[in-house]
Enzyme design. Structure first.
Site, PDB file in Angstrom:
ATOM      1  CG  HIS A  54      -1.956  -1.066   1.224  1.00 48.42           C
ATOM      2  ND1 HIS A  54      -3.243  -0.911   0.785  1.00 48.42           N
ATOM      3  CD2 HIS A  54      -1.877  -2.362   1.620  1.00 48.42           C
ATOM      4  CE1 HIS A  54      -3.906  -2.046   0.921  1.00 48.42           C
ATOM      5  NE2 HIS A  54      -3.095  -2.952   1.419  1.00 48.42           N
ATOM      6  CG  ASN A 127      -7.858  -4.263   0.941  1.00 50.02           C
ATOM      7  OD1 ASN A 127      -7.158  -3.269   1.125  1.00 50.02           O
ATOM      8  ND2 ASN A 127      -7.368  -5.485   0.920  1.00 50.02           N
ATOM      9  CE1 TYR A 334      -1.883  -4.707   9.172  1.00 46.78           C
ATOM     10  CE2 TYR A 334      -2.016  -2.542   8.174  1.00 46.78           C
ATOM     11  CZ  TYR A 334      -2.237  -3.903   8.117  1.00 46.78           C
ATOM     12  OH  TYR A 334      -2.803  -4.455   6.999  1.00 46.78           O
TER      13      TYR A 334
HETATM   14  C1  HEM Z   1      -0.850  -1.674   4.962  1.00 45.41           C
HETATM   15  C2  HEM Z   1       0.580  -5.974   6.681  1.00 45.41           C
HETATM   16  C3  HEM Z   1      -3.618  -7.922   5.274  1.00 45.41           C
HETATM   17  C4  HEM Z   1      -5.298  -3.505   4.295  1.00 45.41           C
HETATM   18  C5  HEM Z   1      -0.092  -2.683   5.499  1.00 45.41           C
HETATM   19  C6  HEM Z   1       1.248  -2.537   5.994  1.00 45.41           C
HETATM   20  C7  HEM Z   1       1.635  -3.727   6.484  1.00 45.41           C
HETATM   21  C8  HEM Z   1       0.562  -4.653   6.286  1.00 45.41           C
HETATM   22  C9  HEM Z   1       2.968  -4.056   7.155  1.00 45.41           C
HETATM   23  C10 HEM Z   1       2.038  -1.234   5.978  1.00 45.41           C
HETATM   24  C11 HEM Z   1       1.689  -0.440   7.213  1.00 45.41           C
HETATM   25  C12 HEM Z   1       2.466   0.846   7.303  1.00 45.41           C
HETATM   26  O1  HEM Z   1       3.654   0.860   6.985  1.00 45.41           O
HETATM   27  O2  HEM Z   1       1.861   1.854   7.731  1.00 45.41           O
HETATM   28  C13 HEM Z   1      -0.451  -6.859   6.468  1.00 45.41           C
HETATM   29  C14 HEM Z   1      -0.437  -8.252   6.896  1.00 45.41           C
HETATM   30  C15 HEM Z   1      -1.609  -8.804   6.485  1.00 45.41           C
HETATM   31  C16 HEM Z   1      -2.372  -7.748   5.817  1.00 45.41           C
HETATM   32  C17 HEM Z   1       0.699  -8.910   7.659  1.00 45.41           C
HETATM   33  C18 HEM Z   1      -2.155 -10.190   6.652  1.00 45.41           C
HETATM   34  C19 HEM Z   1      -1.770 -10.999   7.613  1.00 45.41           C
HETATM   35  C20 HEM Z   1      -4.462  -6.901   4.927  1.00 45.41           C
HETATM   36  C21 HEM Z   1      -5.863  -7.029   4.653  1.00 45.41           C
HETATM   37  C22 HEM Z   1      -6.335  -5.782   4.388  1.00 45.41           C
HETATM   38  C23 HEM Z   1      -5.224  -4.865   4.491  1.00 45.41           C
HETATM   39  C24 HEM Z   1      -6.643  -8.352   4.689  1.00 45.41           C
HETATM   40  C25 HEM Z   1      -7.741  -5.330   4.075  1.00 45.41           C
HETATM   41  C26 HEM Z   1      -8.820  -5.943   4.502  1.00 45.41           C
HETATM   42  C27 HEM Z   1      -4.226  -2.647   4.387  1.00 45.41           C
HETATM   43  C28 HEM Z   1      -4.316  -1.241   4.082  1.00 45.41           C
HETATM   44  C29 HEM Z   1      -3.038  -0.713   4.273  1.00 45.41           C
HETATM   45  C30 HEM Z   1      -2.193  -1.807   4.688  1.00 45.41           C
HETATM   46  C31 HEM Z   1      -5.561  -0.473   3.639  1.00 45.41           C
HETATM   47  C32 HEM Z   1      -2.618   0.730   4.050  1.00 45.41           C
HETATM   48  C33 HEM Z   1      -2.980   1.578   5.249  1.00 45.41           C
HETATM   49  C34 HEM Z   1      -2.613   3.017   4.952  1.00 45.41           C
HETATM   50  O3  HEM Z   1      -3.293   3.622   4.101  1.00 45.41           O
HETATM   51  O4  HEM Z   1      -1.638   3.496   5.543  1.00 45.41           O
HETATM   52  N1  HEM Z   1      -0.477  -3.997   5.667  1.00 45.41           N
HETATM   53  N2  HEM Z   1      -1.632  -6.596   5.826  1.00 45.41           N
HETATM   54  N3  HEM Z   1      -4.108  -5.571   4.817  1.00 45.41           N
HETATM   55  N4  HEM Z   1      -2.943  -2.963   4.753  1.00 45.41           N
HETATM   56 FE1  HEM Z   1      -2.297  -4.760   5.291  1.00 45.41          FE
END
Ligand code: HEM
Ligand code: NDP
Length: 482
Positions: A54, A127, A334
């Site tokens: 993202h 999402n 996160y």
């Molecule tokens: C961002 C991990 C699954 C939605 C991120 C980030 C990480 C991460 C490390 C970056 C955070 C940052 O640097 O601020 C994971 C892991 C997942 C997973 C380990 C599964 C085990 C999901 C799922 C969704 C999702 C299922 C949605 C339903 C998002 C969104 C962001 C994000 C929207 C961006 C947030 C922003 O705008 O700063 N994710 N994620 N992720 N993830 Fe996940």
């Protein structure tokens, strides 16, 4: 007009910003050019690590207005009284590409909402799709690697994505959404948002309810066909959102929830905590609860959007997690990312700071500050341990204790899959509600990438499509031939 004087970062007025001190007009620079060096040294440190997923995103502020009280379900302050308005910060994103990738990649879109409530920040980090490719967090790095660039060529490689999917049929439902016409939203304003996960509400009687968020766009769903996306402006989605808000055309979404009681969850045929499945609307109807509107752009993209830190673990009293294994992995991932990417005191930055008093015994660390928002008590020189004898010392409040979460009676600690191997019915249900044109777009979009894969991957994917719906497989097979 007031004269604004250029200064160093320490506030001293600067006399000359163009000419470094040199030995004569043609001579070398001297050691006392600390001002030039300050500029160069700061410039070297302008970048922070981009989000590992993202990375490319766009944020804006707005308001969430509650239109139906959820008192019966939750004690969450911002969900009690109809008409209650809560300030929010929302960030939309693509997933796989880096910061300088394309707004119109075929990719899920992030839909992250930070509610600045009176009881702390509540983040809904969702999402634009109601399901995900996986149901165990251990697979997340593998899956994401398969979507990003080939480690040798540094070029995106559809063979890697399909190789993973061919070996991992639980992804089929989300693959079907991604490859459908909804795989490339025409703008961030024209897509829905979903929590995807099941979360829980708990009320003042200590009763727990499972629920999911759905944010339905009031601008209508609009999408780009693959050939339109190929020639679209790489910054088009960001520009569209910023310009719409600047001209007062505020985008909005109708917030809805699906609710399941604990008994319904026990009786449900599908595992209600399996992120690869939706809760069918006819069994769990959508209940309208509010309006989300975006109405203010950021002043500085880096300070606000880039440093924004959304965490699925940011709950407030009355809202909590569920046994969804993916969600549990996310509850830890996160904040860890934020400490690495932004720094240990990321919650003190204005975009992340709660708009209510913050009182705790954490101290110091890089960039520790005093009270980012009026009335907060970060990092004071008062007691930095608990318990203590001080008046007004922060103390836990037992009235917000969460009720115990039910788990399976007599369950053993081991490594389990859910045991539900029907990865096909819901993917097929989606295929069957598509129009003729949508079905054809789906088949063509899949064939574009799958056509580059070897025969074994193609056959395993076709076998998955066949199980979802024979017509789905037949259309992809025909598109592959064409
Ligand atoms: C961002 C991990 C699954 C939605 C991120 C980030 C990480 C991460 C490390 C970056 C955070 C940052 O640097 O601020 C994971 C892991 C997942 C997973 C380990 C599964 C085990 C999901 C799922 C969704 C999702 C299922 C949605 C339903 C998002 C969104 C962001 C994000 C929207 C961006 C947030 C922003 O705008 O700063 N994710 N994620 N992720 N993830 Fe996940
Ligand atoms: P419904 O007919 O009640 O709902 C179908 C849903 O599918 C609508 O929410 C619609 O969204 C959405 N939809 C339509 N086309 C697409 C597409 N190309 N990609 C993603 N979503 C789309 O049926 P069910 O609740 O029984 O669900 C049937 C299938 O619909 C599911 O298997 C799932 O794939 C999909 N779906 C279900 C959702 C749910 O929470 N139940 C949510 C979203 C999708 P809209 O109203 O915005 O047009």
């Amino acid at each position: 007009m007031t004269k604004t004087i250029l200064t160093t970062s320490a506030g001293a007025p600067v006399a000359d910003d163009d000419n470094s001190i040199s030995v004569g007009p043609r001579g070398p620079l001297t050691y006392d050019n600390h001002y030039t060096f300050e500029k160069l040294a700061h410039f070297n440190r302008e970048r922070i690590p981009e989000r590992v997923v993202h990375a490319r995103g766009t944020g804006a502020y707005g308001t969430f207005t509650l239109t139906k009280s959820l008192k019966d379900l939750t004690i969450a302050d911002f969900l009690q009284n109809e008409g209650k308005r809560t300030e929010v910060f929302v960030r939309f994103s693509t997933v796989g590409g880096g910061q300088d990738s394309h707004d119109y990649a075929r990719d899920p879109r992030g839909f992250a909402v930070k509610f600045y409530t009176k009881q702390g920040n509540y983040d809904m980090v969702g999402n634009n799709t109601p399901v995900f490719f996986l149901r165990d967090p251990s697979k997340f790095p593998d899956f994401i690697h398969s979507q990003k660039k080939n480690p040798r060529t540094n070029v995106p490689d559809p063979r890697m994505a399909y190789e993973f999917w061919a070996n991992y049929p639980q992804a089929l439902h989300q693959v079907t959404i991604l490859m459908s016409d909804r795989g490339i939203p025409a703008s961030y304003r024209n897509m829905n948002g979903y929590s995807s996960h099941t979360y829980s509400f708990w009320n003042d009687k200590g009763e727990r309810f499972w629920f999911k968020w759905h944010f339905k766009t009031n601008q209508g769903i609009k999408t780009l066909r693959a050939e339109e996306a190929a020639v679209a402006d790489p910054h088009g989605a960001q520009q569209d959102l910023v310009e719409a808000i600047d001209r007062g055309d505020f985008p909005s979404w109708t917030a809805k929830i699906q609710i399941m009681t604990e008994q319904q969850a026990r009786d449900a045929e599908i595992n209600p905590f399996d992120l690869t499945k939706v809760w069918p609307h006819d069994e769990f109807p959508l209940v309208e609860v509010g309006q989300l509107e975006l109405n203010r752009n950021v002043d500085n993209y880096f300070a606000e959007t880039e440093q924004a830190a959304f965490a699925p673990s940011n709950f407030v009293p009355g809202i909590s997690s569920s046994p969804d294994k993916m969600l549990q992995g996310r509850l830890l991932a996160y904040q860890d990312a934020h400490r690495y990417r932004v720094g240990v005191n990321y919650n003190q930055l204005p975009v992340n700071a709660a708009k209510c008093p913050v009182n705790h015994y954490q101290r110091d660390g890089a960039m520790a500050g005093l009270s980012p928002a009026g009335g907060n008590h970060h990092q004071t020189s008062g007691a930095n341990y608990f318990p203590n004898d001080r008046d007004n010392a922060p103390k836990p409040d037992t009235s917000v204790a969460e009720p115990a979460m039910p788990v399976e009676a007599g369950a053993w600690l081991d490594r389990f899959d859910t045991g539900q191997d029907d990865h096909y019915t819901q993917a097929g249900n989606l295929f069957r509600i598509m129009s003729e044109d949508q079905k054809q777009q789906l088949a063509d979009n899949i064939a574009g990438g799958l056509g580059q894969c070897d025969a074994s991957i193609q056959q395993r994917m076709l076998a998955q499509f066949e199980k979802a719906d024979p017509d789905y497989a037949a259309r992809v097979a025909a598109a592959l031939k064409a």
